[in-house]
Design a protein around this motif. Structure first.
Motif, PDB file in Angstrom:
ATOM      1  N   HIS A   1      -7.881 -16.018   0.047  1.00  0.00           N
ATOM      2  CA  HIS A   1      -6.461 -15.703   0.240  1.00  0.00           C
ATOM      3  C   HIS A   1      -5.903 -14.934  -0.957  1.00  0.00           C
ATOM      4  N   GLN A   2      -6.287 -15.345  -2.168  1.00  0.00           N
ATOM      5  CA  GLN A   2      -5.859 -14.619  -3.365  1.00  0.00           C
ATOM      6  C   GLN A   2      -6.421 -13.213  -3.374  1.00  0.00           C
ATOM      7  N   GLN A   3      -7.631 -13.056  -2.866  1.00  0.00           N
ATOM      8  CA  GLN A   3      -8.247 -11.727  -2.777  1.00  0.00           C
ATOM      9  C   GLN A   3      -7.444 -10.824  -1.853  1.00  0.00           C
ATOM     10  N   ALA A   4      -7.012 -11.358  -0.715  1.00  0.00           N
ATOM     11  CA  ALA A   4      -6.201 -10.552   0.209  1.00  0.00           C
ATOM     12  C   ALA A   4      -4.874 -10.167  -0.420  1.00  0.00           C
ATOM     13  N   LEU A   5      -4.256 -11.111  -1.148  1.00  0.00           N
ATOM     14  CA  LEU A   5      -2.997 -10.802  -1.821  1.00  0.00           C
ATOM     15  C   LEU A   5      -3.169  -9.685  -2.844  1.00  0.00           C
ATOM     16  N   SER A   6      -4.214  -9.777  -3.648  1.00  0.00           N
ATOM     17  CA  SER A   6      -4.430  -8.753  -4.669  1.00  0.00           C
ATOM     18  C   SER A   6      -4.709  -7.394  -4.038  1.00  0.00           C
ATOM     19  N   SER A   7      -5.415  -7.359  -2.918  1.00  0.00           N
ATOM     20  CA  SER A   7      -5.695  -6.081  -2.241  1.00  0.00           C
ATOM     21  C   SER A   7      -4.407  -5.452  -1.735  1.00  0.00           C
ATOM     22  N   LEU A   8      -3.546  -6.246  -1.131  1.00  0.00           N
ATOM     23  CA  LEU A   8      -2.277  -5.708  -0.631  1.00  0.00           C
ATOM     24  C   LEU A   8      -1.361  -5.295  -1.784  1.00  0.00           C
ATOM     25  N   GLU A   9      -1.356  -6.058  -2.875  1.00  0.00           N
ATOM     26  CA  GLU A   9      -0.547  -5.651  -4.032  1.00  0.00           C
ATOM     27  C   GLU A   9      -1.044  -4.330  -4.605  1.00  0.00           C
ATOM     28  N   LEU A  10      -2.343  -4.159  -4.666  1.00  0.00           N
ATOM     29  CA  LEU A  10      -2.893  -2.893  -5.141  1.00  0.00           C
ATOM     30  C   LEU A  10      -2.545  -1.760  -4.189  1.00  0.00           C
ATOM     31  N   LEU A  11      -2.563  -2.031  -2.880  1.00  0.00           N
ATOM     32  CA  LEU A  11      -2.208  -1.001  -1.901  1.00  0.00           C
ATOM     33  C   LEU A  11      -0.756  -0.564  -2.076  1.00  0.00           C
ATOM     34  N   ASN A  12       0.149  -1.506  -2.256  1.00  0.00           N
ATOM     35  CA  ASN A  12       1.553  -1.141  -2.463  1.00  0.00           C
ATOM     36  C   ASN A  12       1.752  -0.408  -3.782  1.00  0.00           C
ATOM     37  N   ALA A  13       0.966  -0.764  -4.797  1.00  0.00           N
ATOM     38  CA  ALA A  13       1.032  -0.024  -6.050  1.00  0.00           C
ATOM     39  C   ALA A  13       0.548   1.410  -5.857  1.00  0.00           C
ATOM     40  N   LEU A  14      -0.494   1.592  -5.037  1.00  0.00           N
ATOM     41  CA  LEU A  14      -0.970   2.948  -4.716  1.00  0.00           C
ATOM     42  C   LEU A  14       0.107   3.741  -3.992  1.00  0.00           C
ATOM     43  N   PHE A  15       0.794   3.102  -3.074  1.00  0.00           N
ATOM     44  CA  PHE A  15       1.870   3.794  -2.355  1.00  0.00           C
ATOM     45  C   PHE A  15       2.978   4.242  -3.309  1.00  0.00           C
ATOM     46  N   ARG A  16       3.317   3.392  -4.271  1.00  0.00           N
ATOM     47  CA  ARG A  16       4.337   3.786  -5.241  1.00  0.00           C
ATOM     48  C   ARG A  16       3.854   4.967  -6.083  1.00  0.00           C
ATOM     49  N   THR A  17       2.579   4.944  -6.439  1.00  0.00           N
ATOM     50  CA  THR A  17       2.029   6.074  -7.201  1.00  0.00           C
ATOM     51  C   THR A  17       2.041   7.349  -6.365  1.00  0.00           C
ATOM     52  N   TYR A  18       1.690   7.252  -5.069  1.00  0.00           N
ATOM     53  CA  TYR A  18       1.761   8.418  -4.185  1.00  0.00           C
ATOM     54  C   TYR A  18       3.168   8.992  -4.155  1.00  0.00           C
TER      55      TYR A  18
ATOM     56  N   MET B   1       3.214  -1.728   5.781  1.00  0.00           N
ATOM     57  CA  MET B   1       3.447  -1.151   7.115  1.00  0.00           C
ATOM     58  C   MET B   1       4.766  -0.385   7.161  1.00  0.00           C
ATOM     59  N   LYS B   2       5.772  -0.864   6.449  1.00  0.00           N
ATOM     60  CA  LYS B   2       7.036  -0.134   6.397  1.00  0.00           C
ATOM     61  C   LYS B   2       6.858   1.215   5.719  1.00  0.00           C
ATOM     62  N   THR B   3       6.019   1.255   4.692  1.00  0.00           N
ATOM     63  CA  THR B   3       5.731   2.537   4.040  1.00  0.00           C
ATOM     64  C   THR B   3       5.042   3.492   4.998  1.00  0.00           C
ATOM     65  N   LEU B   4       4.217   2.944   5.901  1.00  0.00           N
ATOM     66  CA  LEU B   4       3.514   3.764   6.889  1.00  0.00           C
ATOM     67  C   LEU B   4       4.368   4.068   8.103  1.00  0.00           C
ATOM     68  N   GLY B   5       5.593   3.576   8.157  1.00  0.00           N
ATOM     69  CA  GLY B   5       6.506   3.913   9.235  1.00  0.00           C
ATOM     70  C   GLY B   5       6.628   2.866  10.302  1.00  0.00           C
ATOM     71  N   VAL B   6       6.034   1.700  10.151  1.00  0.00           N
ATOM     72  CA  VAL B   6       6.105   0.654  11.164  1.00  0.00           C
ATOM     73  C   VAL B   6       7.036  -0.428  10.647  1.00  0.00           C
ATOM     74  N   GLN B   7       8.101  -0.706  11.433  1.00  0.00           N
ATOM     75  CA  GLN B   7       9.069  -1.693  11.022  1.00  0.00           C
ATOM     76  C   GLN B   7       8.574  -3.098  11.323  1.00  0.00           C
ATOM     77  N   ARG B   8       9.012  -4.035  10.533  1.00  0.00           N
ATOM     78  CA  ARG B   8       8.609  -5.432  10.711  1.00  0.00           C
ATOM     79  C   ARG B   8       9.391  -6.054  11.855  1.00  0.00           C
ATOM     80  N   PRO B   9       8.721  -6.721  12.806  1.00  0.00           N
ATOM     81  CA  PRO B   9       9.461  -7.369  13.896  1.00  0.00           C
ATOM     82  C   PRO B   9      10.260  -8.554  13.375  1.00  0.00           C
ATOM     83  N   LYS B  10      11.344  -8.838  14.074  1.00  0.00           N
ATOM     84  CA  LYS B  10      12.218  -9.915  13.651  1.00  0.00           C
ATOM     85  C   LYS B  10      11.695 -11.241  14.184  1.00  0.00           C
ATOM     86  N   LEU B  11      11.977 -12.312  13.465  1.00  0.00           N
ATOM     87  CA  LEU B  11      11.490 -13.624  13.863  1.00  0.00           C
ATOM     88  C   LEU B  11      12.210 -14.120  15.098  1.00  0.00           C
TER      89      LEU B  11
END
Length: 1328
Positions: free
Chosen positions: A1078-1095, A1138-1148
């Motif tokens: 689970h920590q591995q998945a979190l770190s991968s997504l955090e790195l992905l969002n950091a890449l998006f900010r760099t882009y 997903m929001k960065t890629l253009g897909v909005q988060r569904p509401k609960l």
């Protein structure tokens, strides 16, 4: 709020009897809320809030002085005088007083009448009697505090009568009404007091002496209206023999009443003034104070006597001061000072110091009285030792004449102690002692002289800036003379020889004088750069004292030294004086002053220890001449040895020898001298210092000295026992039992096998004496038993001696270890001076590993205070003065290769440390060396590298660019740190941490560029390396220093590689089973969002289509684990990407909503079955709706209540104007790979009930939507076109109906009402 509104309606003057509304109702309502809040704030415990509320209330009422608010304010404040909360009553009383003070037109009699009517003591219930009593009391106090009561005769008389009535309720109010009456009468005029006096004071002496309050009224009348009092009472002598016991009783009662307040009762000071006025002071002090109060053995009464003594000092003459300061009161005060040693016991000494300081400050123009008081307090002694501290700071208030007289008195008492003039005493424990040596005069003289010599030094210490230079010189000469010299024959040239000693000066007294003298030297020579250590002639005090000592040595017929000088020692003294004259020629140089101070100090030490200082003086003089460029004289050395060590090494050895002495002055001088010679330091001289910090035998010594934990606990327990036994008698028995247990444990641990064998042999021999055939011990004869007892006694005595010897040896080793650590702490001063004053010296680089060795050793054994102090000081020098220094060595010479090897060694040591703090020190040391190597030019290094490449021994390429001008071998250090980085990423319990490598990357970005491929490689590795690599990459890619090392194509290629690795990790998103995954998945997504900010910052264009397909494909597995622990953060990061890629988060979904099953619905949108709901039989039946029919494709349509309301006009217009999203260069027409399970944007990924009104599901793939298309309308899935553009499905009947409803909502108000009803019906049907 109901009570406040009721208070508004029921406020006075607001309602008329006819029921008509008042005229000012609108104005009152406008301010009522603010007005009522004032009274709430007045009762709050915070003083600032109360004062602010009172000020605001007064300001509010000033604008409406005649309105109903004033009546309500008076009523509310009077009511507050009797509230149940005792802390609120004084608040309302103070507010009422300020109100009456501000509005003088308010009659006091009317206010007092309202108080008495509100709290009538005759009609009040028994349960409300106490609040009513306090309300009347605080009401009178409010009138008095307003300042108007003494001016209003009628109100004053009524208040006095009310206070007299309140005085009868002593159980509730105690003596407060009488005290208030006394305070009021003390403020009234003489005429008014004459009128009131018959009402408040009875003409009966017994009544007057019945309570302290009545006596205080009598004394007030005696002071203000004595004639009226004489007519009323007659002639009264309070100090007669009949009245003295009554006065003592009154003072005892007054002392008990102020026991908690710890202050002097006013009645005591009034009696003192009356006694002075009537010339009855000796009688009052002797009979009332000393023989009355002091004999009661009652501590509050004793404290009253002490306070009366302190308060009487400014009122007494010199003769009266002698009477008071030599009596029983001050002797009893001395006993209290000696016995009040426990932490929780009350100590009166600070209070007495305030009294004496106030007296001395107030009589600056009377030096005789100042001197008399100070001498009297210095004469209170306990078996010769004054109870006043040697550092008593009241001397700062002495006038110059009084200070001179006090110093002269101290000198005379030192030379000729007059024990009869002292107020001496002995405590009860001292009286019970049977030792006769404690009561001999010699012991008292020694204690007195020791106190006097340190008292003189403390006077100079606290007043050397204000004292006259002549007086300071007298004290310094006096201490020097009596510490090291003896008078043989008086002479007029030396005033100190004219004063004979009545008692011979013992060796202990001379040692005390010697210690005090060097303490005085430290005060006079505090800092070399400051002016206070110099006289008016420009020479330091030490120089003048050396000249005075030389004068004494030259008068050998009149004066002799305590330790006689030999011829060699006298020659060393003369050569020192000659060297001092030679140093005067170099007075312009800064180091000459330091050398002079060192020479003077060691020269004075020649008087104390001639044998040790003689050789030291010769070495210092030789070093000084060599350092100043002179050759040593031939008379001192027979021949110049070519192997003679340099002068700086000799001087360093001398400084180390001086630091070994427990003298703070020596420490300061050594630090100052080393600061001037550290620029000439040699490697051998530095090694001398390092040998002290890291001795070769340190491991063996530590192995011998260090004890186990049980020994340390026992030692600490013994120390705690000794301390606590002094503090509390109640815990003595417990600590004795604990000490016995610890002694038993030590005894058991000290028993060895040899002792056991000896004991067995003795017992066997004892049985043999009784006969071999007998087995019972009773058959042994008396002689055999006596012999056995003697053998056992001798055996255990020997064992006890062996155990005690081992303990003594252990304590000795521990003391030696503590002394060694203290010496190392002092030697660290030299290291600190070197790294601060010579940071560019190449020898500083030799300090890294020794300091790290100290840190490692101290971290392993940092239990004692010395170890902790050594660790803290070493760490501070290493971190702040060395590694973080702005300047460093720029001339490495041939040390470059050795430094590279040291870097490799430090990094390897950092990876082998047991914990991260220790590894951090080693890693920082390697970074410091990298900075040094990077900041040095590398002409020799480049030439050496080329020679190696020609010879074929070094295959690494030559550095190019800016690295070519540096001494840093990038390839070598890259291999070193890449190995450390790989070890950090793969080793489970590595001491290395992420901040260490981040510090490395920020300081050396070129090195980071070489290490980034290792991080990228481990992004897809095992679980732990992946997490650490992602975290490091996330922090590193945002560094500007790292970005500046890459060209644009290289940077884009690196971003693409990292993105590909992250995409590969995300293919298993949502499948985590363990916490690490689970920590591995979190770190991968955090790195992905950091890449998006760099882009976004770099405005890069990359193909994110594959990533979008992977993320959409993992949505199902991610939603299946939505309720697992810690999944909230994972979902937030996922939808952020997903929001960065253009897909909005569904509401609960709503908790009570149900989803209609659908055959064609995507499995992602299916809701889990909720638990804990009511059974079907208990639920309300659903209403049949025309919208509940099945659709054409067999899927039941959602109810109208589950559909969201349509968007507003502004949101809909914004939706029209929006452009289809293209996330960072992703073409909108492209779709994910055919083999990847994708989620159609038209398929709702959530329940329609909670969808947003402005959601645009088709925008994720670049297709614009119709402004009337309902958000959340379910669409059937269709095949995707080739270009990835999604088709649109026709609107359902319910959607068209909702669209029409949205138009109705935007219609005028008449139409909106019908639309709201229709919408409410639809919502109700949906909930049901």
């Amino acid at each position: 709020m109901g009570s406040r509104e009721l208070a508004e309606r029921m406020s006075p003057g607001e309602a008329t009897q006819s029921g008509a509304r008042p005229v000012d109702r609108h104005g009152l309502l406008k301010h009522s809320r603010e007005f009522l809040d004032f009274f709430w704030d007045i009762a709050k415990p915070e003083q600032e809030t109360r004062l602010a509320a009172t000020e605001k209330l007064l300001e509010y009422l000033r604008g409406r002085p005649k309105g109903s608010e004033m009546k309500y304010a008076l009523k509310r404040l009077i009511t507050g005088l009797g509230v149940a909360r005792e802390t609120a009553r004084p608040c309302y009383s103070l507010a009422l007083a300020q109100l009456l003070q501000s509005f003088e037109d308010l009659p006091l009699c009317s206010i007092l009448q309202q108080i008495q009517e509100k709290y009538d003591l005759h009609q009040v219930k028994k349960t409300m009697l106490r609040p009513a009593l306090f309300a009347n009391l605080f009401g009178v106090l409010a009138l008095f505090q307003s300042g108007r009561l003494v001016k209003d005769q009628e109100a004053l008389m009524k208040s006095v009568k009310l206070l007299q009535a309140l005085a009868q309720y002593q159980n509730h109010l105690q003596e407060q009404p009488r005290k208030a009456l006394g305070d009021i009468l003390s403020e009234v005029s003489v005429a008014t007091l004459q009128e009131i006096l018959p009402e408040v004071l009875k003409a009966d002496l017994n009544t007057i002496l019945s309570s302290p309050e009545q006596l205080e009224l009598f004394l007030l009348a005696q002071q203000k209206v004595p004639s009226k009092l004489k007519k009323l009472v007659g002639s009264v002598n309070l100090f007669s023999n009949e009245n003295v016991p009554r006065l003592v009783n009154m003072l005892k009662m007054a002392a008990s009443s102020v026991k908690k307040d710890r202050k002097l009762p006013a009645i005591a000071l009034d009696l003192l003034r009356l006694a002075l006025k009537k010339d009855k002071f000796p009688q009052f002090w002797k009979e009332v104070v000393e023989q009355g109060l002091l004999k009661m053995q009652f501590w509050p009464a004793s404290y009253l006597c002490f306070r009366l003594l302190g308060a009487a000092l400014p009122l007494l003459t010199k003769e009266q001061l002698q009477l008071v300061l030599r009596g029983d009161v001050i002797r009893h005060y001395g006993e209290h000072v000696c016995t009040a040693k426990l932490p929780k016991q009350f100590k009166f000494a600070p209070e007495m110091e305030d009294y004496v300081g106030t007296f001395l400050e107030g009589c600056q123009d009377d030096p005789e009285r100042q001197l008399a008081v100070l001498v009297a307090f210095s004469s209170v002694t306990n078996q010769g030792l004054p109870v006043a501290p040697t550092f008593w700071r009241v001397v700062r208030f002495l006038s110059p004449l009084a200070l001179q007289g006090y110093v002269a008195w101290l000198r005379d008492m030192f030379l000729q102690p007059d024990l009869d003039s002292l107020v001496d005493f002995s405590t009860n424990n001292q009286k019970k002692a049977q030792d006769a040596s404690l009561h001999v005069p010699e012991r008292a003289v020694f204690r007195l002289r020791k106190w006097i010599i340190f008292r003189l030094v403390s006077i100079v210490d606290s007043l050397h800036l204000e004292m006259e230079e002549a007086l300071t010189a007298q004290v310094a000469r006096f201490c020097l003379f009596h510490a090291f010299f003896v008078t043989k024959k008086p002479t007029s040239q030396i005033p100190e020889t004219k004063q004979p000693l009545s008692f011979p000066l013992e060796s202990q007294a001379r040692e005390a004088a010697s210690s005090a003298f060097f303490s005085l030297l430290q005060t006079l020579s505090m800092q070399l750069k400051q002016a206070p250590d110099q006289t008016q002639g420009g020479q330091p005090w030490t120089y003048h004292l050396v000249q005075f000592a030389d004068l004494l040595l030259n008068h050998s017929h009149n004066v002799s030294t305590v330790t006689p000088f030999s011829a060699q020692q006298r020659q060393a003294w003369d050569r020192m004086l000659q060297t001092l004259k030679e140093l005067e020629a170099h007075s312009s140089e800064a180091r000459a002053a330091a050398f002079q101070h060192l020479l003077l100090l060691v020269g004075i030490h020649l008087l104390k220890s001639p044998a040790e200082s003689c050789d030291l003086l010769g070495d210092i003089q030789t070093c000084i001449r060599k350092s100043l460029g002179e050759k040593p004289r031939g008379s001192r050395t027979k021949a110049i040895d070519p192997q003679e060590p340099p002068w700086v090494e000799v001087l360093v050895e001398i400084l180390l020898a001086l630091l070994a002495q427990p003298s703070h002055l020596m420490r300061q001088v050594a630090r100052s001298v080393f600061g001037h010679i550290c620029s000439h330091l040699t490697p051998r001289a530095l090694q001398l210092i390092l040998d002290v910090l890291n001795p070769e035998t340190s491991e063996d010594e530590d192995h011998v000295v260090v004890t186990d934990d049980s020994d340390e606990r026992r030692l600490k327990g013994a120390e705690n026992k000794s301390e606590d036994s002094k503090d509390s008698r109640s815990s003595e028995s417990e600590e004795e039992s604990e000490g016995e247990e610890s002694e038993e444990e030590e005894r058991d641990g000290d028993v060895d096998q040899g002792f056991r064998e000896q004991l067995m042999s003795v017992l066997q021999a004892g049985k043999a004496l009784g006969g071999e055939d007998s087995e019972d011990e009773e058959e042994l004869g008396d002689e055999a038993m006596m012999a056995l007892d003697q053998s056992l006694a001798s055996l255990f005595a020997e064992q006890k001696l062996r155990v005690q010897a081992r303990r003594d040896e252990k304590n000795k080793l521990q003391k030696e270890k503590a002394l060694r650590r203290d010496f190392q702490i002092r030697v660290l001063d030299l290291v600190e001076v070197l790294v601060t004053k010579q940071p560019e010296n190449a020898l500083v680089l030799e300090l890294l590993e020794p300091l790290l060795s100290i840190i490692r050793r101290s971290l392993r054994s940092s239990s004692s205070k010395q170890e902790q102090d050594l660790l803290h000081k070493t760490a501070r020098i290493f971190t702040h003065h060395l590694c973080r220094a702005r300047r460093y060595c720029h001339d490495l010479g041939e040390r470059a290769e050795a430094l590279h090897a040291q870097v490799e060694r430090l990094v390897q040591q950092a990876g082998r440390q047991p914990d991260s703090p220790t590894a951090l020190y080693h890693f920082n040391a390697s970074l410091y060396l990298l900075r040094v190597l990077k900041g040095n030019t590398a002409e020799g290094c480049v030439r050496e590298t080329r020679e190696k490449q020609k010879a074929g021994t070094d295959p690494s390429p030559m550095p190019t660019g800016p690295q070519a001008a540096s001494c840093l071998d990038l390839n070598l250090v890259t291999r070193v740190y890449s190995s450390a980085l790989s070890s950090f990423l793969t080793k489970r319990n590595s001491p290395l941490t992420v901040p260490m490598f981040l510090s490395l990357f920020s300081r050396h970005p070129l090195l980071c560029k070489s290490l980034l491929p290792i991080l990228v490689q481990h992004v897809t590795g095992p679980v732990r390396p992946r997490h650490q690599a992602c975290l490091l990459l996330q922090k590193t890619l945002s560094m500007r220093e790292v970005r500046s090392c890459f060209e644009d194509p290289e940077w884009k290629q690196l971003m693409g590689q990292v993105l590909a690795k992250v995409t590969e990790n995300l293919r298993v998103l949502g499948e985590a089973q363990t916490k690490a995954e689970h920590q591995q998945a979190l770190s991968s997504l955090e790195l992905l969002n950091a890449l998006f900010r760099t882009y976004k910052q770099e405005k890069l264009t990359l193909d994110l289509t594959v990533l979008l397909g992977v993320l959409q494909g993992q949505q199902q597995s991610l939603q299946q684990g939505a309720h697992s622990t810690g999944s909230s953060r994972l979902h937030d990061l996922y939808w952020q990407a997903m929001k960065t890629l253009g897909v909005q988060r569904p509401k609960l979904e709503k908790k009570g909503a149900k989803e209609v099953p659908s055959a064609t619905q995507s499995p992602i949108s299916k809701k889990r079955k909720k638990k804990g709901f009511l059974p079907e039989t208990k639920k309300r039946k659903k209403r049949k709706s025309e919208d509940g029919t099945l659709a054409e494709d067999g899927t039941p349509a959602a109810t109208s209540g589950s559909q969201p309301s349509s968007m507003g006009r502004k949101k809909r217009n914004r939706t029209k104007a929006k452009v289809p999203a293209q996330a960072y260069g992703t073409p909108a027409a492209k779709s994910p790979a055919p083999g990847t399970p994708t989620l159609s944007p038209s398929t709702p990924a959530k329940s329609p009930e909670r969808q947003k009104k402005n959601q645009k599901p088709s925008q994720a793939n670049g297709a614009p939507r119709s402004p009337v298309e309902p958000a959340g309308q379910k669409q059937p899935q269709k095949a995707l076109p080739k270009k990835g553009v999604l088709g649109k499905s026709p609107l359902s009947a319910l959607a068209q109906k909702k669209a029409r409803l949205s138009l109705v909502i935007r219609s005028p108000s008449l139409l909106q009402s019908g639309a709201k009803k229709k919408k409410a019906q639809l919502r109700k049907a949906g909930k049901s």
